[in-house]
Motif scaffolding. Structure first.
Motif, PDB file in Angstrom:
ATOM      1  N   ARG A  69       0.744  12.565   5.337  1.00 22.09           N
ATOM      2  CA  ARG A  69      -0.568  12.841   4.741  1.00 22.09           C
ATOM      3  C   ARG A  69      -1.303  11.535   4.443  1.00 22.09           C
ATOM      4  O   ARG A  69      -0.699  10.525   4.098  1.00 22.09           O
ATOM      5  N   GLU A  70      -2.613  11.561   4.578  1.00 26.02           N
ATOM      6  CA  GLU A  70      -3.431  10.355   4.486  1.00 26.02           C
ATOM      7  C   GLU A  70      -3.328   9.664   3.119  1.00 26.02           C
ATOM      8  O   GLU A  70      -3.249   8.442   3.043  1.00 26.02           O
ATOM      9  N   ASP A  71      -3.327  10.443   2.029  1.00 32.68           N
ATOM     10  CA  ASP A  71      -3.306   9.810   0.709  1.00 32.68           C
ATOM     11  C   ASP A  71      -1.983   9.116   0.396  1.00 32.68           C
ATOM     12  O   ASP A  71      -1.919   8.271  -0.489  1.00 32.68           O
ATOM     13  N   ALA A  72      -0.941   9.434   1.145  1.00 32.82           N
ATOM     14  CA  ALA A  72       0.352   8.759   0.950  1.00 32.82           C
ATOM     15  C   ALA A  72       0.261   7.277   1.311  1.00 32.82           C
ATOM     16  O   ALA A  72       1.007   6.458   0.781  1.00 32.82           O
ATOM     17  N   LYS A  73      -0.656   6.957   2.177  1.00 38.05           N
ATOM     18  CA  LYS A  73      -0.841   5.555   2.589  1.00 38.05           C
ATOM     19  C   LYS A  73      -1.747   4.790   1.631  1.00 38.05           C
ATOM     20  O   LYS A  73      -1.707   3.570   1.581  1.00 38.05           O
ATOM     21  N   THR A  74      -2.573   5.520   0.869  1.00 37.01           N
ATOM     22  CA  THR A  74      -3.606   4.851   0.076  1.00 37.01           C
ATOM     23  C   THR A  74      -3.453   4.969  -1.431  1.00 37.01           C
ATOM     24  O   THR A  74      -4.057   4.178  -2.158  1.00 37.01           O
ATOM     25  N   VAL A  75      -2.694   5.950  -1.917  1.00 34.36           N
ATOM     26  CA  VAL A  75      -2.560   6.093  -3.370  1.00 34.36           C
ATOM     27  C   VAL A  75      -1.935   4.822  -3.942  1.00 34.36           C
ATOM     28  O   VAL A  75      -0.913   4.343  -3.434  1.00 34.36           O
ATOM     29  N   PRO A  76      -2.549   4.233  -4.960  1.00 36.01           N
ATOM     30  CA  PRO A  76      -1.944   3.041  -5.558  1.00 36.01           C
ATOM     31  C   PRO A  76      -0.630   3.400  -6.266  1.00 36.01           C
ATOM     32  O   PRO A  76      -0.562   4.383  -7.000  1.00 36.01           O
ATOM     33  N   ILE A  77       0.391   2.611  -6.018  1.00 29.01           N
ATOM     34  CA  ILE A  77       1.687   2.769  -6.689  1.00 29.01           C
ATOM     35  C   ILE A  77       1.972   1.454  -7.403  1.00 29.01           C
ATOM     36  O   ILE A  77       1.997   0.397  -6.770  1.00 29.01           O
ATOM     37  N   VAL A  78       2.183   1.546  -8.706  1.00 39.35           N
ATOM     38  CA  VAL A  78       2.441   0.354  -9.516  1.00 39.35           C
ATOM     39  C   VAL A  78       3.835   0.467 -10.128  1.00 39.35           C
ATOM     40  O   VAL A  78       4.153   1.449 -10.798  1.00 39.35           O
ATOM     41  N   ALA A  79       4.662  -0.537  -9.878  1.00 45.22           N
ATOM     42  CA  ALA A  79       6.015  -0.574 -10.436  1.00 45.22           C
ATOM     43  C   ALA A  79       5.949  -0.830 -11.940  1.00 45.22           C
ATOM     44  O   ALA A  79       5.129  -1.617 -12.406  1.00 45.22           O
ATOM     45  N   MET A  80       6.816  -0.151 -12.681  1.00 43.26           N
ATOM     46  CA  MET A  80       6.984  -0.397 -14.115  1.00 43.26           C
ATOM     47  C   MET A  80       8.477  -0.609 -14.337  1.00 43.26           C
ATOM     48  O   MET A  80       9.268   0.298 -14.135  1.00 43.26           O
ATOM     49  N   THR A  81       8.828  -1.831 -14.742  1.00 44.99           N
ATOM     50  CA  THR A  81      10.243  -2.154 -14.840  1.00 44.99           C
ATOM     51  C   THR A  81      10.489  -3.292 -15.809  1.00 44.99           C
ATOM     52  O   THR A  81       9.604  -4.110 -16.051  1.00 44.99           O
ATOM     53  N   ALA A  82      11.687  -3.337 -16.337  1.00 48.25           N
ATOM     54  CA  ALA A  82      12.086  -4.466 -17.184  1.00 48.25           C
ATOM     55  C   ALA A  82      12.427  -5.680 -16.326  1.00 48.25           C
ATOM     56  O   ALA A  82      12.517  -6.797 -16.829  1.00 48.25           O
ATOM     57  N   ASP A  83      12.594  -5.464 -15.034  1.00 48.79           N
ATOM     58  CA  ASP A  83      12.917  -6.548 -14.112  1.00 48.79           C
ATOM     59  C   ASP A  83      11.637  -7.296 -13.748  1.00 48.79           C
ATOM     60  O   ASP A  83      10.756  -6.727 -13.112  1.00 48.79           O
ATOM     61  N   ALA A  84      11.552  -8.559 -14.146  1.00 46.28           N
ATOM     62  CA  ALA A  84      10.290  -9.288 -13.978  1.00 46.28           C
ATOM     63  C   ALA A  84      10.447 -10.601 -13.214  1.00 46.28           C
ATOM     64  O   ALA A  84       9.602 -11.474 -13.327  1.00 46.28           O
ATOM     65  N   PHE A  85      11.498 -10.720 -12.441  1.00 41.23           N
ATOM     66  CA  PHE A  85      11.672 -11.921 -11.640  1.00 41.23           C
ATOM     67  C   PHE A  85      10.788 -11.846 -10.398  1.00 41.23           C
ATOM     68  O   PHE A  85      10.363 -10.767  -9.990  1.00 41.23           O
ATOM     69  N   VAL A  86      10.536 -12.978  -9.787  1.00 41.28           N
ATOM     70  CA  VAL A  86       9.704 -13.034  -8.582  1.00 41.28           C
ATOM     71  C   VAL A  86      10.253 -12.097  -7.512  1.00 41.28           C
ATOM     72  O   VAL A  86       9.501 -11.376  -6.857  1.00 41.28           O
ATOM     73  N   GLU A  87      11.576 -12.059  -7.359  1.00 43.47           N
ATOM     74  CA  GLU A  87      12.175 -11.194  -6.338  1.00 43.47           C
ATOM     75  C   GLU A  87      11.935  -9.712  -6.642  1.00 43.47           C
ATOM     76  O   GLU A  87      11.823  -8.897  -5.714  1.00 43.47           O
ATOM     77  N   ASP A  88      11.831  -9.346  -7.920  1.00 39.78           N
ATOM     78  CA  ASP A  88      11.545  -7.956  -8.284  1.00 39.78           C
ATOM     79  C   ASP A  88      10.128  -7.577  -7.872  1.00 39.78           C
ATOM     80  O   ASP A  88       9.888  -6.476  -7.366  1.00 39.78           O
ATOM     81  N   ILE A  89       9.200  -8.486  -8.076  1.00 39.60           N
ATOM     82  CA  ILE A  89       7.808  -8.256  -7.663  1.00 39.60           C
ATOM     83  C   ILE A  89       7.746  -8.166  -6.137  1.00 39.60           C
ATOM     84  O   ILE A  89       7.095  -7.264  -5.587  1.00 39.60           O
ATOM     85  N   GLU A  90       8.447  -9.047  -5.453  1.00 40.11           N
ATOM     86  CA  GLU A  90       8.479  -9.021  -3.986  1.00 40.11           C
ATOM     87  C   GLU A  90       9.100  -7.723  -3.473  1.00 40.11           C
ATOM     88  O   GLU A  90       8.624  -7.146  -2.487  1.00 40.11           O
TER      89      GLU A  90
END
Length: 120
Positions: A69-90
């Motif tokens: 479905r088209e919105d699966a490609k465009t819906v913004p997904i934002v991670a929420m986590t206690a893991d905040a290292f550069v590798e976690d963001i990557e």
């Protein structure tokens, strides 16, 4: 907790105070199912916890992005986590997420991140 930090329950309450509706899922598989069963364009934003049982947030984001479905490609997904290292963001970006918020949530950063996606 510092004055500018909020927990996830308060974040959801704040969204409600701004007239935004929110759904919650107990695990990544349920989040995927809710998205799959929703109407096209129903979700304006997904706040994805990373450390969930059954299917973690990375797996759930990848599964959402792989839907046809088209919105699966465009819906913004934002991670929420206690893991905040550069590798976690990557890892979040590699899983198809648009952003990353570390817990406990900073009120101002949370607000800016939400506005970035829902006010486009």
């Amino acid at each position: 907790m510092e004055d500018n930090e909020i927990n996830c329950e308060i974040a959801l309450e704040l969204l409600g105070n701004f007239g935004l509706k929110s759904d919650t899922a107990e695990n990544g598989l349920e989040a995927l199912r809710r998205f799959e069963e929703s109407q096209q364009g129903y979700y304006a934003l997904i706040l994805m916890d990373i450390q969930m049982p059954v299917m973690n947030g990375y797996e759930a984001a990848r599964a959402i992005r792989s839907l046809t479905r088209e919105d699966a490609k465009t819906v913004p997904i934002v991670a929420m986590t206690a893991d905040a290292f550069v590798e976690d963001i990557e890892n979040a970006i590699a899983a198809g997420m648009n952003g990353h918020l570390s817990k406990p949530l900073d009120f101002e950063l949370f607000g800016r991140e939400i506005l970035k996606y829902i006010c486009r």
